[in-house]
Design a protein around this motif. Structure first.
Motif, PDB file in Angstrom:
ATOM      1  N   SER A   1       0.685   4.114  -2.872  1.00  0.00           N
ATOM      2  CA  SER A   1       0.178   5.451  -2.506  1.00  0.00           C
ATOM      3  C   SER A   1       1.288   6.453  -2.202  1.00  0.00           C
ATOM      4  N   TYR A   2       2.482   6.007  -1.932  1.00  0.00           N
ATOM      5  CA  TYR A   2       3.631   6.825  -1.487  1.00  0.00           C
ATOM      6  C   TYR A   2       3.464   7.358  -0.071  1.00  0.00           C
TER       7      TYR A   2
ATOM      8  N   SER B   1       3.055  14.516  -3.937  1.00  0.00           N
ATOM      9  CA  SER B   1       1.687  15.033  -3.974  1.00  0.00           C
ATOM     10  C   SER B   1       1.549  16.119  -2.920  1.00  0.00           C
TER      11      SER B   1
ATOM     12  N   ALA C   1      -6.694   4.112  -1.110  1.00  0.00           N
ATOM     13  CA  ALA C   1      -5.442   3.341  -1.149  1.00  0.00           C
ATOM     14  C   ALA C   1      -5.702   1.922  -1.660  1.00  0.00           C
TER      15      ALA C   1
ATOM     16  N   HIS D   1      -7.001  11.994   3.157  1.00  0.00           N
ATOM     17  CA  HIS D   1      -6.571  11.595   4.502  1.00  0.00           C
ATOM     18  C   HIS D   1      -7.656  11.869   5.539  1.00  0.00           C
TER      19      HIS D   1
ATOM     20  N   LEU E   1      -3.818   7.892   6.057  1.00  0.00           N
ATOM     21  CA  LEU E   1      -4.291   7.524   4.716  1.00  0.00           C
ATOM     22  C   LEU E   1      -5.691   6.905   4.762  1.00  0.00           C
TER      23      LEU E   1
ATOM     24  N   LEU F   1       0.827  -1.209   0.000  1.00  0.00           N
ATOM     25  CA  LEU F   1       0.000   0.000   0.000  1.00  0.00           C
ATOM     26  C   LEU F   1       0.861   1.260   0.000  1.00  0.00           C
ATOM     27  N   ARG F   2       2.004   1.192   0.668  1.00  0.00           N
ATOM     28  CA  ARG F   2       2.935   2.338   0.675  1.00  0.00           C
ATOM     29  C   ARG F   2       3.475   2.560  -0.746  1.00  0.00           C
TER      30      ARG F   2
ATOM     31  N   PHE G   1      -3.475  14.451  -0.222  1.00  0.00           N
ATOM     32  CA  PHE G   1      -4.027  13.138  -0.588  1.00  0.00           C
ATOM     33  C   PHE G   1      -5.269  12.894   0.270  1.00  0.00           C
TER      34      PHE G   1
ATOM     35  N   LEU H   1      -5.796   9.063  -6.640  1.00  0.00           N
ATOM     36  CA  LEU H   1      -4.442   9.305  -6.134  1.00  0.00           C
ATOM     37  C   LEU H   1      -3.520   9.701  -7.279  1.00  0.00           C
TER      38      LEU H   1
ATOM     39  N   GLN I   1      -6.180   1.930  -5.348  1.00  0.00           N
ATOM     40  CA  GLN I   1      -4.900   2.046  -6.049  1.00  0.00           C
ATOM     41  C   GLN I   1      -4.164   0.698  -6.050  1.00  0.00           C
TER      42      GLN I   1
END
Ligand SMILES: Cc1cc2nc3c(=O)[nH]c(=O)nc-3n(C[C@H](O)[C@H](O)[C@H](O)COP(=O)(O)OP(=O)(O)OC[C@H]3O[C@@H](n4cnc5c(N)ncnc54)[C@H](O)[C@@H]3O)c2cc1C
Length: 436
Positions: free
Chosen positions: A164-165, A368, A177, A373, A172, A160-161, A371, A402, A180
């Motif tokens: 989504s970064y 970004s 997420a 959140h 998040l 997931l990281r 996002f 995203l 994505q």
């Protein structure tokens, strides 16, 4: 002072959001001008060529989301490849098979049999999952409620990281997420000659349709009178009258540019924004010291490595272009981040220094400006409700998408709103807000 002709639509910023907005605006029959402060277009989607290698501003993959659909609809060629995402994970300083596919699910030593069965069942149901149900739940809450095996949870965090970064699962929003991740597991596209190829094609398309461009021109102020947009003033004194203005800069810059912004929603959008940044190391190597180690997800470290050349043409002389990322939280340390990235490369491609042709290190890139959140009070844009004719777009103006998908989706939302206003012939929708 130079006064240019009046435009229906003036777009501030010539990145992906600005170019997309400009194309849809001119296709809707409106005269359109894009103003970009740099001497070339593209913003963060630029590609720089160094010693024959094409370097994006950090690793860039196109997901099969809104941007892909938009670029396809606009007729972009999108040449490149869809590489396998099967690779390794870094766990306790060692490389181990990362279970991202059927084969690696069986071979990975990371999971117990129970963990493997649980992951297999997630592979089966993730594709059909209605992720919108989890829009107001944090990623951590979702993982704790839905993933039983602790090691599998770590694997999900890493995936997931990467998608989504974002390094803060408490912030998040789970829905976007997971959406994505669903998309990433279906595959990603690496583009021949990098993302600069998208920019070039968008620019060409916009020019063919008659969009005008002012590059190397910084917008200093966006003026309105009686809450109706009037004009845009550049730092060289050029004044451009406009019926509609779409701002695609960061929320902080948008706030600075608009007169009396503190009385508008821009104040909330700027204050609620949480930036995502990453340290990016890109290297072009004559050859790979270890050819089968091309994708690596940090599991207990916030790093990622990908050989983008396995999917796309990124060098004129056959070099391999590897991109590494370190996902950053609020505290960053440029030297430490570089050290961590080089250590990752030492682990994955030992001897890489002897093969090095050229490298690029970007210590803190804004991936970004905002996002989806948990601290958000509203979705930004498309209209700034307090000022007639003023809009925002850009990946931070997300309504759940995203990264670049949010850049294209927000640009289209702005044009759709303008078309609605033009078509209806009625007063603009004052008070239009997107409360979450
Ligand atoms: C390291 C990294 C990795 C990424 N990886 C991915 C990925 O894998 N997949 C993905 O989908 N997305 C990825 N992204 C995100 C993607 O690059 C961005 O979402 C997208 O490029 C943003 O486009 P934009 O038009 O919203 O913003 P920008 O590209 O920032 O465009 C804004 C433009 O406005 C201009 N500007 C600012 N102020 C002014 C002013 N006063 N006057 C005139 N012009 C002005 C700027 O110069 C800039 O060109 C990544 C980004 C980074 C940095």
């Amino acid at each position: 002072m130079i006064i240019l002709q009046k435009y229906d639509v003036v777009v501030v910023g010539g990145g992906v959001a600005g170019l997309t907005a400009a194309i849809y605006a001119i296709q809707a029959g409106m005269t359109t001008l894009v103003i970009e402060k740099q001497d070339r277009l593209g913003g963060r989607a630029m590609t720089n060529k160094k010693k024959g290698a094409y370097f994006n501003l950090g690793a860039h993959a196109l997901y099969f989301g809104d941007a892909y659909k938009t670029f396809s609809e606009l007729g972009l060629s999108l040449k490149g490849g869809k590489p396998s995402i099967d690779g390794y994970g870094i766990w306790k300083g060692k490389l181990v098979a990362m279970p991202t596919g059927v084969k690696s699910l069986f071979t990975t030593p990371l999971l117990s049999l129970k963990g493997k069965v649980e992951l297999a069942s997630w592979f089966a149901k993730l594709g059909k999952l209605d992720t919108t149900k989890y829009n107001s739940m944090s990623m951590r809450e979702w993982l704790e409620e839905n993933i039983k095996d602790p090691m599998l949870r770590n694997i999900f965090y890493a995936l997931l990281r990467t998608a989504s970064y974002v390094v803060s699962p408490d912030l998040l929003a789970a829905g976007p997420a997971l959406q994505q991740l669903k998309s990433a597991l279906k595959g990603i596209l690496y583009l021949d000659r990098g993302w600069g190829a998208i920019v070039d094609e968008l620019q060409e398309k916009a020019e063919q349709l008659g969009v005008h461009f002012l590059t190397h021109s910084k917008v200093d102020c966006i003026n309105h009178q009686h809450n109706i947009i009037q004009n845009v003033l550049c730092s060289d004194g050029t004044l451009i009258e406009a019926k509609y203005v779409i701002i695609t800069t960061s929320p902080a810059t948008a706030y600075q540019l608009v007169k009396d912004a503190k009385k508008t929603s821009l104040l909330t959008w700027k204050e609620q924004a949480i930036e995502i940044t990453a340290a990016c190391l890109d290297v072009a190597l004559r050859k790979l010291p270890v050819p089968n180690q091309q994708v690596v997800f940090g599991i207990d470290q916030t790093v990622f490595l990908t050989n983008q050349s396995r999917g796309a043409y990124l060098s004129d002389d056959g070099a391999q272009v590897i991109s590494l990322l370190k996902y950053q939280g609020q505290e960053t340390d440029s030297n430490k981040d570089l050290q961590d990235l080089e250590q990752t490369l030492d682990l994955v491609q030992p001897g890489w220094r002897q093969e090095l042709i050229v490298k690029q290190y970007l210590p803190k890139m804004t991936v970004s400006y905002d996002f989806p959140h948990m601290n958000r009070t509203e979705h930004p844009g498309p209209a700034i409700p307090e000022i007639k004719g003023l809009y925002v777009a850009g990946e931070w103006a997300t309504h759940g998408e995203l990264l670049v998908d949010a850049a294209t989706a927000s640009a289209k939302r702005a044009i759709q709103h303008i078309k609605m206003v033009e078509g209806s012939g009625v007063e603009m929708n004052f008070g239009y807000r997107n409360i979450i």
